[in-house]
Write a protein that holds these residues in place. Structure first.
Motif, PDB file in Angstrom:
ATOM      1  N   GLU A  31      -6.491   0.498   3.877  1.00  0.00           N
ATOM      2  CA  GLU A  31      -6.203  -0.522   4.882  1.00  0.00           C
ATOM      3  C   GLU A  31      -7.378  -0.704   5.837  1.00  0.00           C
ATOM      4  OE1 GLU A  31      -2.474   0.948   6.404  1.00  0.00           O
ATOM      5  OE2 GLU A  31      -1.369  -0.546   5.235  1.00  0.00           O
ATOM      6  N   ALA A  49       1.970  -3.004  -4.845  1.00  0.00           N
ATOM      7  CA  ALA A  49       2.100  -2.715  -3.414  1.00  0.00           C
ATOM      8  C   ALA A  49       0.720  -2.714  -2.752  1.00  0.00           C
ATOM      9  CB  ALA A  49       2.786  -1.370  -3.221  1.00  0.00           C
ATOM     10  N   THR A  78      -0.625  -6.384  -2.647  1.00  0.00           N
ATOM     11  CA  THR A  78       0.168  -7.167  -1.692  1.00  0.00           C
ATOM     12  C   THR A  78      -0.275  -6.862  -0.264  1.00  0.00           C
ATOM     13  OG1 THR A  78       2.091  -7.210  -3.169  1.00  0.00           O
ATOM     14  CG2 THR A  78       2.491  -7.651  -0.847  1.00  0.00           C
ATOM     15  N   ARG A  79      -0.499  -5.585   0.016  1.00  0.00           N
ATOM     16  CA  ARG A  79      -0.921  -5.188   1.363  1.00  0.00           C
ATOM     17  C   ARG A  79      -2.346  -5.654   1.655  1.00  0.00           C
ATOM     18  NH1 ARG A  79      -0.237  -5.235   6.340  1.00  0.00           N
ATOM     19  NH2 ARG A  79      -1.184  -3.534   7.548  1.00  0.00           N
ATOM     20  N   ALA A 114      -2.311  -9.279   2.478  1.00  0.00           N
ATOM     21  CA  ALA A 114      -1.789  -9.520   3.830  1.00  0.00           C
ATOM     22  C   ALA A 114      -2.874  -9.258   4.878  1.00  0.00           C
ATOM     23  CB  ALA A 114      -0.574  -8.629   4.085  1.00  0.00           C
TER      24      ALA A 114
END
Length: 236
Positions: free
Chosen positions: A92, A132, A135-136, A139
Motif C-alpha cells: 500500500e 484483493a 482491487t486495493r 483504489a
C-alpha cells in the motif's frame, strides 16, 4: 544507456537503510519517470507474488515478455524484485508513492495496473489474494471502478469479458453514448499519447494491444444492435 543501467544507478543512490519505496519519490520527472514506471511494475509484481505465496515460471515469463529483459540485465531485474520482496514497506505504501509519481495521469496508472494483470494471469489462475491485491492497488491509484472492471474483464475469463465490460458501459447505454466512450478511450490510449507520458516502450505495446480490444468491443456492440461495421470516424 539502457533503462536497466539507469535502474541500477537509481538503486545505487539509495542511502543506507532506505527502502525501495524511497526511489518513487525521486523519479517524478522525465526522463527518470520511465525508470520509475519499470521499477514500479517490478516492485508491485514482487509484492503481488508475496500476496499469493508463490512465483510461477509462467509469471516470470510474462514479466520478461512485457519488459524484454536481456540476459545481461536479468541480475538487475532480480535485484529490484528481491528488494521489493524483502522491503518492510507494504504494497500500500508502494502504491501510494507510485500514485504521487503519476498524479493527474490516470491513464499511466491504468497501464501499470494492466501490466500487473498480465503477469497475474500468466499462469491461467486468478488467485483471490491477487484479486484483493489488485482491487486495493486500483483504489489507491484512484482508478475508477468502471475502468478496473473493464481491465479485469479483459484478463479474467470468469469476469465475463463482454464488449460492454471492456468499454465500461451498461447494456442499456444509448449507442451515441457508447460511441462517445469508445472515441474517448481511443484518444486516451493512442500510442503517441501514451509515449508522451514518459513511460517505457513496453507500456506503449500494452496500449496497442488494448486498442485492439477497445475497437473490437465497439464493433461487437454495433453489430449486436444491427448497425454493422465500424463508423467512418474509427481512426479519429
Amino acid at each position: 544507456m539502457s533503462i536497466w543501467t539507469r535502474i541500477t544507478e537509481a538503486l545505487a543512490a539509495l542511502a543506507s537503510g532506505e527502502g525501495l519505496s524511497a526511489v518513487f519519490d525521486r523519479l517524478r520527472t522525465a526522463p527518470e519517470r520511465s525508470v520509475g514506471f519499470t521499477i514500479a511494475v517490478i516492485a508491485l509484481s514482487a509484492k503481488m507474488a508475496k500476496a499469493d505465496g508463490l512465483v510461477t515460471r509462467d509469471e516470470v515469463t510474462a514479466f520478461r515478455e512485457v519488459f524484454q529483459i536481456a540476459t545481461e540485465d536479468e541480475a538487475d531485474a532480480a535485484r529490484v524484485f528481491n528488494l521489493a520482496r524483502q522491503d518492510v514497506a507494504g504494497f500500500e505504501e508502494y502504491a501510494a508513492r507510485i500514485q504521487r509519481m503519476f498524479e493527474g495521469e490516470p491513464g499511466t496508472l491504468c497501464v501499470l495496473l494492466e501490466g500487473l494483470f498480465y503477469i497475474a494471469m500468466a499462469d491461467g489462475v486468478y488467485h483471490p489474494k491477487e484479486d484483493a491485491f489488485l482491487t486495493r492497488v486500483a483504489a489507491i491509484f484512484g482508478v475508477k471502478d468502471r475502468d478496473f472492471r473493464a481491465l479485469r474483464a479483459r484478463f479474467v475469463p470468469e469476469a465475463r469479458p463482454d464488449p460492454y465490460s471492456i468499454l465500461g458501459v451498461s447494456e442499456d447505454t444509448p449507442l451515441d453514448e457508447v460511441r462517445k466512450v469508445w472515441r474517448q478511450m481511443v484518444r486516451d490510449n493512442h500510442p503517441d499519447k501514451i509515449m508522451a507520458r514518459g513511460v517505457p516502450q513496453e507500456a506503449v505495446k500494452l496500449a496497442e494491444k488494448r486498442l485492439v480490444y477497445i475497437n473490437r468491443a465497439w464493433e461487437e456492440i454495433q453489430n449486436e444492435r444491427g448497425k454493422g461495421g465500424v463508423d467512418a470516424d474509427r481512426h479519429l
